[in-house]
Design a protein around this motif. Sequence first.
Motif, mmCIF file in Angstrom:
data_model
loop_
_atom_site.group_PDB
_atom_site.id
_atom_site.type_symbol
_atom_site.label_atom_id
_atom_site.label_comp_id
_atom_site.label_asym_id
_atom_site.label_seq_id
_atom_site.Cartn_x
_atom_site.Cartn_y
_atom_site.Cartn_z
ATOM 1 N N GLU A 283 0.606 -1.091 -0.041
ATOM 2 C CA GLU A 283 0.073 -0.098 0.008
ATOM 3 C C GLU A 283 0.883 1.109 -0.184
ATOM 4 O O GLU A 283 2.196 1.285 0.437
ATOM 5 C CB GLU A 283 -1.100 0.070 1.068
ATOM 6 N N GLY A 284 -0.056 2.529 -0.402
ATOM 7 C CA GLY A 284 0.907 3.705 -0.393
ATOM 8 C C GLY A 284 0.763 4.147 0.888
ATOM 9 O O GLY A 284 0.200 5.384 0.874
ATOM 10 N N ALA A 285 1.347 3.666 1.776
ATOM 11 C CA ALA A 285 1.503 4.228 3.203
ATOM 12 C C ALA A 285 2.702 4.263 3.957
ATOM 13 O O ALA A 285 3.441 3.716 3.336
ATOM 14 C CB ALA A 285 0.277 3.391 4.161
ATOM 15 N N ASP A 286 2.982 4.900 4.968
ATOM 16 C CA ASP A 286 3.971 5.020 5.627
ATOM 17 C C ASP A 286 3.967 4.940 7.222
ATOM 18 O O ASP A 286 3.542 6.000 7.657
ATOM 19 C CB ASP A 286 5.300 6.175 5.167
ATOM 20 N N PRO A 287 4.314 3.994 7.787
ATOM 21 C CA PRO A 287 4.682 2.494 7.304
ATOM 22 C C PRO A 287 3.467 2.042 6.735
ATOM 23 O O PRO A 287 2.471 2.138 6.939
ATOM 24 C CB PRO A 287 5.128 2.061 8.549
ATOM 25 N N TYR A 288 3.921 1.042 5.772
ATOM 26 C CA TYR A 288 2.920 0.269 4.973
ATOM 27 C C TYR A 288 2.905 -1.119 5.462
ATOM 28 O O TYR A 288 3.914 -1.466 6.144
ATOM 29 C CB TYR A 288 3.259 0.236 3.548
ATOM 30 N N ILE A 289 1.989 -1.928 5.317
ATOM 31 C CA ILE A 289 2.138 -3.391 5.498
ATOM 32 C C ILE A 289 1.831 -3.949 4.004
ATOM 33 O O ILE A 289 1.510 -3.561 3.183
ATOM 34 C CB ILE A 289 0.672 -3.852 6.275
ATOM 35 N N TYR A 290 2.396 -5.127 3.994
ATOM 36 C CA TYR A 290 2.369 -5.881 2.720
ATOM 37 C C TYR A 290 2.204 -7.297 3.157
ATOM 38 O O TYR A 290 2.324 -7.640 4.396
ATOM 39 C CB TYR A 290 3.512 -5.691 1.876
ATOM 40 N N PHE A 291 1.458 -8.102 2.205
ATOM 41 C CA PHE A 291 1.116 -9.443 2.425
ATOM 42 C C PHE A 291 1.107 -10.316 1.134
ATOM 43 O O PHE A 291 0.815 -9.741 0.212
ATOM 44 C CB PHE A 291 0.116 -9.813 3.394
ATOM 45 N N ARG A 292 1.193 -11.703 1.496
ATOM 46 C CA ARG A 292 1.032 -12.597 0.355
ATOM 47 C C ARG A 292 0.905 -13.987 0.939
ATOM 48 O O ARG A 292 0.933 -14.034 2.319
ATOM 49 C CB ARG A 292 2.476 -12.777 -0.487
ATOM 50 N N SER A 293 0.636 -14.932 0.245
ATOM 51 C CA SER A 293 0.496 -16.116 0.521
ATOM 52 C C SER A 293 1.568 -17.096 0.287
ATOM 53 O O SER A 293 2.573 -16.788 -0.645
ATOM 54 C CB SER A 293 -0.860 -16.761 0.260
ATOM 55 N N THR A 294 1.677 -18.297 0.955
ATOM 56 C CA THR A 294 2.650 -19.169 0.454
ATOM 57 C C THR A 294 2.010 -20.374 -0.370
ATOM 58 O O THR A 294 0.726 -20.546 -0.295
ATOM 59 C CB THR A 294 3.548 -19.789 1.516
ATOM 60 N N ARG A 295 2.935 -21.404 -0.974
ATOM 61 C CA ARG A 295 2.196 -22.289 -1.699
ATOM 62 C C ARG A 295 1.628 -23.417 -0.731
ATOM 63 O O ARG A 295 0.438 -23.799 -1.270
ATOM 64 C CB ARG A 295 3.426 -23.371 -2.178
ATOM 65 N N ASP A 296 1.775 -23.515 0.621
ATOM 66 C CA ASP A 296 1.232 -24.270 1.461
ATOM 67 C C ASP A 296 0.030 -23.481 2.053
ATOM 68 O O ASP A 296 -0.622 -23.833 3.307
ATOM 69 C CB ASP A 296 2.112 -24.772 2.461
ATOM 70 N N GLY A 297 -0.391 -22.204 1.660
ATOM 71 C CA GLY A 297 -1.381 -21.720 2.089
ATOM 72 C C GLY A 297 -1.232 -20.740 3.570
ATOM 73 O O GLY A 297 -2.365 -20.600 4.261
ATOM 74 N N ARG A 298 -0.009 -20.481 3.872
ATOM 75 C CA ARG A 298 0.260 -19.566 4.915
ATOM 76 C C ARG A 298 -0.112 -18.351 4.325
ATOM 77 O O ARG A 298 0.175 -17.946 3.353
ATOM 78 C CB ARG A 298 1.675 -19.648 5.349
ATOM 79 N N ILE A 299 -0.235 -17.324 5.129
ATOM 80 C CA ILE A 299 -0.204 -15.792 5.103
ATOM 81 C C ILE A 299 1.085 -15.315 5.483
ATOM 82 O O ILE A 299 1.155 -15.372 6.801
ATOM 83 C CB ILE A 299 -1.638 -15.189 5.315
ATOM 84 N N ILE A 300 1.762 -14.368 4.878
ATOM 85 C CA ILE A 300 2.747 -14.037 5.362
ATOM 86 C C ILE A 300 2.479 -12.112 5.246
ATOM 87 O O ILE A 300 1.964 -11.782 4.342
ATOM 88 C CB ILE A 300 4.021 -14.119 4.527
ATOM 89 N N VAL A 301 2.804 -11.748 6.570
ATOM 90 C CA VAL A 301 2.422 -10.175 6.564
ATOM 91 C C VAL A 301 3.790 -9.380 7.201
ATOM 92 O O VAL A 301 4.112 -9.982 8.204
ATOM 93 C CB VAL A 301 1.210 -9.778 7.501
ATOM 94 N N GLY A 302 4.044 -8.486 6.560
ATOM 95 C CA GLY A 302 5.075 -7.670 7.242
ATOM 96 C C GLY A 302 5.018 -6.091 7.199
ATOM 97 O O GLY A 302 3.961 -5.730 6.571
#
Length: 407
Positions: A283-302
Amino acid sequence: MQTLTRKRDLRKAEPLWADTPRHTVRTQSRLSAHDVDVLIVGAGISGALMANALIAHDLRILMVDRRKPISGSSMASTAMIQHELDVPLHQLNRTLGSASARRIWQRSARAVENLASLVDALRIPCQFERRNTLYLSGSSYGARALQAEVKAREAASLEATLLTQAELRARFDIDRTAAIETRVSASANPAQLTSGFLRHAQASGIPIVENVEITDIREIGGRNAVATADGQIILATHVVFCTGYEFLKSVANKNHAIVSTWALATAPRHPRPDWLDDYLVWEGADPYIYFRSTRDGRIIVGGEDEKSDDAFQDPAKLKSKSDILRRKLSDLIGFRIGEPEYRWAAAFGVTAQGLPMIGRAPGMQNVFAAMGYGGNGITFSQIAAEIISSAILGHADPDAALFPFTT
Ligand SMILES: Cc1cc2nc3c(=O)[nH]c(=O)nc-3n(C[C@H](O)[C@H](O)[C@H](O)COP(=O)(O)OP(=O)(O)OC[C@H]3O[C@@H](n4cnc5c(N)ncnc54)[C@H](O)[C@@H]3O)c2cc1C
């Protein structure tokens, strides 16, 4: 003891990658070569890609690290392999001029493609997957800024589609004023990605030696005499510092800083929107969060970065920051994020313009540094490998001047 690159703690707590297979490489424990053409300092993703770019050119190459390979920042990475830089193109156009800004963005997009081709050609098993990117409007960049951004990217021949609030709701069930959708991205297991390239380097005859700390360097008669902490000298025609956030003291300047960042991974097969497996989101924010999934269906957020180089070491923040990340993500996607299986925190290098610093170390002839700072450090590592290997092999890279140490 004096050292060329200040030693710092790089990570707190182990990320999920530490529990995956093939994330290590077998190394040599003693130096067997003391006279080489290229000495690569650092066995993370930057060193691994650097070595890979120099294979097949009949050079004697040696790689050393003061730790075990892949135990620096590359192990902490969330490995969203993006071409989108932290500073949007329309913004960079203003500060650098559109000619340079466009080339930087285009080079970044090309680097993702090049990295994907390399992984494919070497068949590196690292869960490498091509992904689309969804860049959401936020507190720093709203709908109008995203419109300007799409125009700037179109002018640079970079594909990008503006999504309106209604389209974003209809397709993603996300309530933001706008978003930019693109295709040129990927994700991977960063430890396996790095170990795959390191294994290939080893198989091609490049020794990797751990527990070797480089403490000093002198140019003598066109070559470099490089000292190790245990008193050995390595003679090297070229030296490349791929030392991540433990940068060469001689390149320290006010335009880059080490901050703190946090990340988490849920349990596998976590409930998530169907579309998430095809996207990286930020996202266009500061600080921003970002996320994705993994192949085994975990969600990673940072995200949730703090302007402090040691806040990540605070054990209480490991929990409190992960609670904030979970809450922000739940609010955004409308799924409750369960208790994470992994929480980790780390040092993170940033620069004012979101750009890496790549090239000859100031005042030195054949000493180079690859400092891939910012949210797309892995993409920058690939750019650094391309630019620095060209310089070593005597080819001019037209973009070599775009990532200086001083701006
Ligand atoms: C939490 C987190 C999330 C991230 N997420 C992403 C992301 O989603 N996408 C992305 O592209 N990037 C991301 N990054 C950034 C990316 O991970 C880094 O840019 C990248 O890992 C840096 O790799 P490196 O090889 O340069 O450094 P490192 O992996 O730290 O390797 C450097 C090595 O140099 C060695 N070294 C240092 N000094 C010496 C010396 N004097 N002598 C010998 N050895 C030395 C160290 O021991 C270390 O092993 C993230 C980073 C963090 C921390």
